[in-house]
Write a protein that holds these residues in place. Structure first.
Motif, short mmCIF file in Angstrom:
data_model
loop_
_atom_site.label_atom_id
_atom_site.label_comp_id
_atom_site.label_asym_id
_atom_site.label_seq_id
_atom_site.Cartn_x
_atom_site.Cartn_y
_atom_site.Cartn_z
N LEU A 1 33.31 26.80 40.21
CA LEU A 1 33.42 27.72 39.31
C LEU A 1 34.48 27.55 38.18
O LEU A 1 34.30 27.95 37.08
CB LEU A 1 33.91 29.28 40.00
CG LEU A 1 34.31 30.25 39.16
CD1 LEU A 1 32.83 30.90 38.70
CD2 LEU A 1 35.04 31.48 40.02
N ARG B 1 33.00 25.48 35.64
CA ARG B 1 32.05 26.46 34.61
C ARG B 1 33.07 27.16 33.66
O ARG B 1 32.64 27.38 32.35
CB ARG B 1 31.03 27.44 35.23
CG ARG B 1 29.99 26.74 35.95
CD ARG B 1 29.18 27.60 36.56
NE ARG B 1 28.31 28.24 35.39
CZ ARG B 1 27.11 28.34 35.37
NH1 ARG B 1 26.43 27.91 36.60
NH2 ARG B 1 26.47 28.72 34.23
N ARG B 2 33.98 27.76 34.19
CA ARG B 2 35.19 28.58 33.48
C ARG B 2 36.24 27.64 32.77
O ARG B 2 36.96 28.36 32.14
CB ARG B 2 35.67 29.37 34.52
CG ARG B 2 34.73 30.51 34.79
CD ARG B 2 34.05 31.59 34.17
NE ARG B 2 33.21 32.28 34.91
CZ ARG B 2 33.02 33.65 34.53
NH1 ARG B 2 33.92 34.19 33.87
NH2 ARG B 2 32.12 34.15 35.12
#
Length: 133
Positions: free
Chosen positions: A58, A61-62
């Motif tokens: 995550l 992606r962030r």
């Protein structure tokens, strides 16, 4: 081949730890009790590693900073501490203690997945200030 071997070792460790964790606890000081607590602690370490890995994906992606990635373990620490405080009036629970004790491992794993160029014990690089963006 190395990654496959690592996954096999982690999987076998998880199965053995799960087996030990579900064994009856036994009286305090007995071998059964020691094996149960050991299984719970190993299982909670693997849970924290797994959470760190998932949050590392995550973080990729962030575009989290290395510092933000290391903070992944904080909610696990607080959850474990709250459970320990709640159970302290009855008896200490190795499940909550394991969750709390290995929470730093989750943050380090998250940072390692998101920033593989940084070492395990290396300091976070300085973040750019708001004025220079």
């Amino acid at each position: 081949m190395k990654r496959y071997l690592t996954l096999v070792v982690l999987g076998l460790t998880g199965v053995i730890a799960l087996w030990l964790a579900v064994l009856p606890e036994g009286p305090p000081g007995s071998l059964e009790r020691v094996l149960h607590v050991l299984g719970v602690l190993v299982l909670m370490a693997l849970v924290n590693l797994g959470m760190g890995y998932l949050f590392g994906l995550l973080a990729l992606r962030r575009h989290w900073s290395p510092f933000q990635a290391r903070l992944v373990g904080l909610p696990l620490f607080l959850c474990g501490a709250a459970g320990l405080v709640r159970d302290l009036s009855f008896r200490p629970d190795p499940w909550f203690f394991g969750l709390m004790a290995f929470s730093t491992l989750a943050g380090q794993m998250c940072r390692r997945i998101a920033y593989p160029e940084l070492g395990w014990l290396e300091s976070d690089p300085p973040e750019p200030s708001e004025h220079h963006r």
